[in-house]
Write an enzyme that holds these catalytic residues in place. Sequence first.
Site, short mmCIF file in Angstrom:
data_model
loop_
_atom_site.label_atom_id
_atom_site.label_comp_id
_atom_site.label_asym_id
_atom_site.label_seq_id
_atom_site.Cartn_x
_atom_site.Cartn_y
_atom_site.Cartn_z
N CYS A 18 57.06 -6.85 31.61
CA CYS A 18 55.55 -6.83 32.69
C CYS A 18 54.93 -5.10 32.66
CB CYS A 18 55.95 -6.97 33.57
SG CYS A 18 57.76 -6.57 34.54
N CYS A 75 -2.67 -2.59 6.06
CA CYS A 75 -2.27 -4.40 6.87
C CYS A 75 -2.28 -4.16 8.44
CB CYS A 75 -1.14 -3.77 6.79
SG CYS A 75 0.23 -3.65 5.00
N HIS A 107 58.94 -5.97 39.70
CA HIS A 107 57.85 -6.66 39.22
C HIS A 107 57.17 -5.46 38.94
CE1 HIS A 107 56.31 -9.32 35.79
NE2 HIS A 107 55.52 -10.13 37.20
N HIS A 129 0.83 -0.81 0.32
CA HIS A 129 0.33 -0.49 0.23
C HIS A 129 1.10 1.78 0.46
CE1 HIS A 129 -2.20 -3.24 1.99
NE2 HIS A 129 -3.01 -3.08 1.40
N CYS A 181 -6.57 16.75 17.15
CA CYS A 181 -8.24 15.44 16.72
C CYS A 181 -9.47 16.66 16.30
CB CYS A 181 -8.83 14.36 18.09
SG CYS A 181 -10.22 13.10 17.47
#
Lengths: 561, 410
Positions: free
Chosen positions: A220, A150, A515, A61, A99
């Site tokens: 490290c 639809c 470390h 449509h 509306c």
Amino acid sequence: MSSHVHSWSQFYRCLLSRGGGSVGTGGDEARLDAHSSTTHLHRTKWEPSICEIMSMEGCVHLSEFKSTKGTQPFRIIYSFFVFCTSKAARQQKAKWCVCSVCAAHAPRIHACLHCIHFACYQGHIQDHTTSMQHNLVVDVEQGQILCMACGDYVYDSEIRRIAVNCKEKARRSLGLSTEYRAWAPDSVEMTLLQAHPKRRRPTPNSTIGLRGLINLGNTCFMSCIIQALTHTPLLRDYFLSDKHVCQFNNDSTRCLVCEISRLFQEFYSGNKAPLILHKLLHLIWTHARHLAGYEQQDAHEFFIAALDVLHRHCQVPTLSTPREFYLSVHGNPPSNGDSTHTCSCIIDQIFTGGLQSDVVCQACNGVSTTIDPFWDISLDLGPCPYGTSKADKTVPTSLADCLERFTRPEHLGSSAKIKCNGCQSYQESTKQLTMKKLPIVCSFHLKRFEHSNRLHKKISTFISFPEHLDMTPFMSNRRNNNNNHNGITTHPTDINNRYSLFAVVNHVGSLDAGHYTAYVRQHRDQWYKCDDHMITRATIQDVLQSEGYLLFYHKQILEYD
Amino acid sequence: MVHPGVVPLGEEKPRWSLPVSTVRTRGQSEVWSAQSGVGGGGEGEEEEEEAEEEGEAGGGGGGRAGAGDRMALVSALTSPDTLEALAQFVAQELLDDAILNVVFEVHQSVKTGLLVLEMGSLEEDTKFLQVSAEGLDVFGQAPVKKQQECVCPSCSRNLAASRFAPHLEKCMGMGRNSSRIASRRIQNSTKENSGGGPVGGGGAAASDDDEDEDWLVDRKRKKRDKNSPRRSKNAKLAKAGDGVSSSGSNSNNNSNSGSVESTLASGSAEEKRAMLKQICGVVSEHTRKMCTRSLRCPQHSSEQRQAVRDQVLSGADPTTTTRAADSTTITTRGLGGEGEDIQVDIDGLDEGQLATSWDNDHSNTTSPADSTSTNNSTSSLARRTKTKKKSSSSSKSSKSSSSSHGSLLD
């Protein structure tokens, strides 16, 4: 009016003739058309492979309607009644979008596409479509098209483009910035998604996102920084969403950003074998020569160097230096006093903050303020060497102490007189650093390695740091007001200044043999200890009890520009 | 789909946060303008209230004030109850809007199939589950180090990952002995390349590799004869004596020599520039050689470096200017077989052009350098005489010539 006007185009002309204002449609429409024709091409390319429901084609449509009336009605409705692109349009919307039956503005007013008719969704628009056989209506708030035949809302890519375009214009006309839009796959990504239907969802208990890193021989320092970077939430999002546009043709042997991008892929690949970062090391050494060489390196130095190289590789190639970039944006060179940071690469977006430095002349109380960008904050741990007051003698025991000391006014002494602009003479002054702009990721460097008076030692005092940090007390506006009250009074905190810890780098051992390990956060509250290739579970207590050398905090709340 | 934190709600925020008092005053002014007859209507969009109060629009269901009378409107707005009701209404409206937005987004993604696509089929995550066991990491692996290998991006050699950093340092020509190591390395590579074959290269590389031994994964070969080539791959392949293994290295070289040879022969400005990006290049007054240290070499100033660059890029050889009549002077034609007629000092050429090849050469025959031992390499003389011959007696020539080349290494 609606009694004798039957098409939207007529209505539109009518609006214009009544002085409703002009709506810039001419040029944009031409562009829109060009856009829609390209989408057509795309669509025909991937359409056959996409299953029935996979359509942005609308319905029969809608197609029929488009073929007879074109897209003009959509444009008019969108620019006037859905996303008002001008003040005049907003007035028209306020006037017309009610509306026609119950005269209410709600709920969900729809406009008929066939004739000029507005009605609400509570039955009146349905009445209209059945009585008039007009199937297509548009929701005037969201702009969705409802096909009554639809019985569902339908989506059409061409119409969608018009809508998006109008919405953008509407925002601009209201002085708003571009709207955030969630990611939506384009046709290429769509086909990729189809070709690879498997999805991987990292759960809190999965190893995805974690990867051990092989120590390449005293590297490290690199492993722990890479772990911290790969667990930076925003950086991860950036790389996993494939945002990097490479200026070296995606050659990861030349571009560090591409290499980091590759690392993120590796971290999230699910592979459990530890990664070898030899290419990364090679890249860093080639691009940051001062770091090159096989020896113990400082993790902090590496972090800064890595950010610097990343930042350089992120930049737009045509504007190679910050200065050029500045010139292109502002037209005149930056003055020394106000070094505005203009780079917008991901590194600067995430890591760069603004540090305000106020130098107050003791003679005239004139303040000279500069704002400098920073990537991290280095915090002193030992007793203040020159301080005289009691506060200077105490050794900080917490991150807050360190920050308090960092942002405290410092008397520059008689040996360091600075020329004051106010009294045009060299005067003693005080200097104070405060946070002008907070970065998204705030990294703190606890200066545990002391190199003073030929004495090199490591300060191993315990400095407590919180899981959640509020930076409000150290902000420029807050701190400067406090100067006279000596100390931080309690203020309502700004939630934008709140941070959460997400990575901690620790150094164990002595100055010359040590470390590095890192604690990283994953999935908001899971903590892991990364010791080169060993990744083990950890608790937040482990993290908070650790010594801490580099602390990485992430903003809790991010705002979109 | 909907990004957390940016849910449409965020978008509505400005509207939400409008203080009621502002709404009221603005409402008033709008009404004023409406009264004065401007094309009808307030600027509804942001403050829906206005539109609702709009008499012309015929609004006014529910708790909304009656239309028309401005005074009535103002008084209605000042009454706290009405105000409260209006605020509620606006809030409700905005909330509905926001929810609808999300609803539409989900609806669209379901309808267009995007949702299904994005969801896909979830991979079973059991294989990625973490392991929590004593002594194991989260992947369930024991901390036993398996020897990992990686390929050096600089020299393409295969080596143990745990020794990569020390290797790379030397490979990139840094560290204590970097300068002489780099120069030797450069030298070796040209000799082989300029000769068109690895004449003597086997020997040179072998001795180099000897010292490089500890980086290689295969440690068993440590006690091999000094003259046997020892590149990790080739050595493994060719288990026979020198001849065989050097032919192994030959093939390796040949595959690579093409590009380097052409680099040498043509020696374009581009390549020279590339070379000068790698080394300091300043010509020493005493030795008349180019400095092969890195660009940050502390011995020479950046002015000196710049001068050399200007000279080189303008086409002149920096060393010839000071040493034109040298016995070892040859032409590039003789060396490369094609190309320029410029008189070039062999040593200068060596170092200069070699640096280029250093940059390009990834063959295994060049060692990434190592300790300070001087036992190595064919001299340039030896190379010249044996050009383009694959000689199996390379080791001999290497020994005999090592002295003649010693000057380069100091």
